[in-house]
Design an enzyme around this catalytic site. Sequence first.
Site, PDB file in Angstrom:
ATOM      1  N   TYR A   1      -6.973   7.827   0.268  1.00 12.87           N
ATOM      2  CA  TYR A   1      -6.095   6.711  -0.134  1.00 12.87           C
ATOM      3  C   TYR A   1      -6.054   6.592  -1.654  1.00 12.87           C
ATOM      4  O   TYR A   1      -4.974   6.422  -2.248  1.00 12.87           O
ATOM      5  CB  TYR A   1      -6.620   5.432   0.515  1.00 12.87           C
ATOM      6  CG  TYR A   1      -6.105   4.144  -0.069  1.00 12.87           C
ATOM      7  CD1 TYR A   1      -4.822   3.689   0.208  1.00 12.87           C
ATOM      8  CD2 TYR A   1      -6.922   3.358  -0.895  1.00 12.87           C
ATOM      9  CE1 TYR A   1      -4.358   2.489  -0.322  1.00 12.87           C
ATOM     10  CE2 TYR A   1      -6.473   2.164  -1.423  1.00 12.87           C
ATOM     11  CZ  TYR A   1      -5.191   1.731  -1.142  1.00 12.87           C
ATOM     12  OH  TYR A   1      -4.739   0.554  -1.681  1.00 12.87           O
TER      13      TYR A   1
HETATM   14  N1  NAP Z   1      -7.204  -4.068   1.185  1.00 12.42           N
HETATM   15  C1  NAP Z   1      -7.699  -4.040  -0.044  1.00 12.42           C
HETATM   16  O1  NAP Z   1      -8.851  -4.450  -0.296  1.00 12.42           O
HETATM   17  C2  NAP Z   1      -6.832  -3.518  -1.166  1.00 12.42           C
HETATM   18  C3  NAP Z   1      -7.381  -3.403  -2.434  1.00 12.42           C
HETATM   19  C4  NAP Z   1      -6.546  -2.993  -3.487  1.00 12.42           C
HETATM   20  C5  NAP Z   1      -5.210  -2.726  -3.250  1.00 12.42           C
HETATM   21  N2  NAP Z   1      -4.700  -2.829  -2.000  1.00 12.42           N
HETATM   22  C6  NAP Z   1      -3.264  -2.570  -1.807  1.00 12.42           C
HETATM   23  O2  NAP Z   1      -2.578  -3.799  -1.660  1.00 12.42           O
HETATM   24  C7  NAP Z   1      -1.503  -3.586  -0.737  1.00 12.42           C
HETATM   25  C8  NAP Z   1      -0.990  -4.905  -0.219  1.00 12.42           C
HETATM   26  O3  NAP Z   1      -2.001  -5.554   0.516  1.00 12.42           O
HETATM   27  P1  NAP Z   1      -1.625  -6.497   1.771  1.00 12.42           P
HETATM   28  O4  NAP Z   1      -2.907  -7.057   2.279  1.00 12.42           O
HETATM   29  O5  NAP Z   1      -0.499  -7.395   1.400  1.00 12.42           O
HETATM   30  O6  NAP Z   1      -1.057  -5.385   2.795  1.00 12.42           O
HETATM   31  P2  NAP Z   1      -0.350  -5.559   4.225  1.00 12.42           P
HETATM   32  O7  NAP Z   1      -0.350  -6.985   4.649  1.00 12.42           O
HETATM   33  O8  NAP Z   1      -0.962  -4.548   5.129  1.00 12.42           O
HETATM   34  O9  NAP Z   1       1.188  -5.152   3.919  1.00 12.42           O
HETATM   35  C9  NAP Z   1       1.608  -3.827   3.939  1.00 12.42           C
HETATM   36  C10 NAP Z   1       3.128  -3.817   3.929  1.00 12.42           C
HETATM   37  O10 NAP Z   1       3.593  -2.452   3.936  1.00 12.42           O
HETATM   38  C11 NAP Z   1       4.619  -2.369   4.923  1.00 12.42           C
HETATM   39  N3  NAP Z   1       4.818  -1.030   5.476  1.00 12.42           N
HETATM   40  C12 NAP Z   1       3.878  -0.156   5.895  1.00 12.42           C
HETATM   41  N4  NAP Z   1       4.490   0.944   6.407  1.00 12.42           N
HETATM   42  C13 NAP Z   1       5.830   0.738   6.297  1.00 12.42           C
HETATM   43  C14 NAP Z   1       6.992   1.494   6.635  1.00 12.42           C
HETATM   44  N5  NAP Z   1       6.890   2.712   7.203  1.00 12.42           N
HETATM   45  N6  NAP Z   1       8.230   0.974   6.383  1.00 12.42           N
HETATM   46  C15 NAP Z   1       8.340  -0.261   5.837  1.00 12.42           C
HETATM   47  N7  NAP Z   1       7.287  -1.031   5.478  1.00 12.42           N
HETATM   48  C16 NAP Z   1       6.051  -0.531   5.708  1.00 12.42           C
HETATM   49  C17 NAP Z   1       4.163  -3.330   6.020  1.00 12.42           C
HETATM   50  O11 NAP Z   1       5.226  -3.571   6.908  1.00 12.42           O
HETATM   51  P3  NAP Z   1       4.983  -4.126   8.405  1.00 12.42           P
HETATM   52  O12 NAP Z   1       4.790  -5.612   8.240  1.00 12.42           O
HETATM   53  O13 NAP Z   1       6.236  -3.772   9.117  1.00 12.42           O
HETATM   54  O14 NAP Z   1       3.766  -3.436   8.936  1.00 12.42           O
HETATM   55  C18 NAP Z   1       3.770  -4.514   5.159  1.00 12.42           C
HETATM   56  O15 NAP Z   1       4.892  -5.213   4.728  1.00 12.42           O
HETATM   57  C19 NAP Z   1      -2.172  -2.690   0.311  1.00 12.42           C
HETATM   58  O16 NAP Z   1      -1.260  -2.050   1.136  1.00 12.42           O
HETATM   59  C20 NAP Z   1      -2.965  -1.738  -0.572  1.00 12.42           C
HETATM   60  O17 NAP Z   1      -2.211  -0.610  -0.927  1.00 12.42           O
HETATM   61  C21 NAP Z   1      -5.484  -3.220  -0.949  1.00 12.42           C
END
Ligand code: NAP
Length: 209
Positions: free
Chosen positions: A126
């Site tokens: 990732y």
């Molecule tokens: N978790 C951590 O501790 C961490 C730390 C640092 C950075 N981050 C980054 O922060 C980002 C945002 O976090 P979050 O918690 O808001 O994530 P999240 O709630 O999982 O949101 C991910 C988004 O990506 C969309 N998505 C995924 N596959 C897709 C596709 N094929 N087509 C269209 N949309 C798609 C999802 O759509 P659906 O609603 O349709 O699934 C959702 O809107 C993470 O994804 C990651 O890269 C995470």
Amino acid sequence: MSKTLIIGASGQIGKMTAKLLQSQQQQVVALVRDKSKLSDLSDSFLTIVEQDLEGDFSQAFTGCDQVIFAAGSGGNTGADKTILIDLWAATKAANYAKDHDIKNFIMVSSIGADDPDAIESELKPYLVAKHRADEHLKQSGLNYTIVRPGALTDESASMKISTERPSDRSDAKISRENVANSLAHIASKPSSKKAIFELFDGDQAISSL
Ligand SMILES: NC(=O)c1ccc[n+]([C@@H]2O[C@H](COP(=O)([O-])OP(=O)(O)OC[C@H]3O[C@@H](n4cnc5c(N)ncnc54)[C@H](OP(=O)(O)O)[C@@H]3O)[C@@H](O)[C@H]2O)c1
């Protein structure tokens, strides 16, 4: 007034950011693969584009000034989705932004994306995907802000952040609400810049970003 495309607007950070921009009376284009997930958003200042990021989503950029990439494959999918979303969709987004003369691209990256070799963990693929997507954006010629949050939490917004990595690894975290408020702040004052920083809960006002 800017028109901001939010990629991943059904996600936790993406949706919070959309709501904040709407409350600032800024036009939002919400790119989602399932528009029913936005039923709790007000119609005001909102256009919804339904498109899967694994396909061609270039049309969503039409008429927008800036982009927030807040999508991610999530922790419950495999390496295939890491490549297709965290790397390839992010790469395509920068290409589409260039084609559409986008003024400002805000990327939600991750702590560790600067140097994926620095830790041995299951997150390494990732982090490599995030690293390559960030490098592509840096080389695109676009104005960008790459935000690299620490581990995300569901705490309420303290509205206080830090861009300095805490010495204790367990403190390297930030609430999604603080990230969303930071993104909304950055999006509300677009400027010609190229900036990269990590982001944590801290003691600085978000307005200091
Ligand atoms: N978790 C951590 O501790 C961490 C730390 C640092 C950075 N981050 C980054 O922060 C980002 C945002 O976090 P979050 O918690 O808001 O994530 P999240 O709630 O999982 O949101 C991910 C988004 O990506 C969309 N998505 C995924 N596959 C897709 C596709 N094929 N087509 C269209 N949309 C798609 C999802 O759509 P659906 O609603 O349709 O699934 C959702 O809107 C993470 O994804 C990651 O890269 C995470």
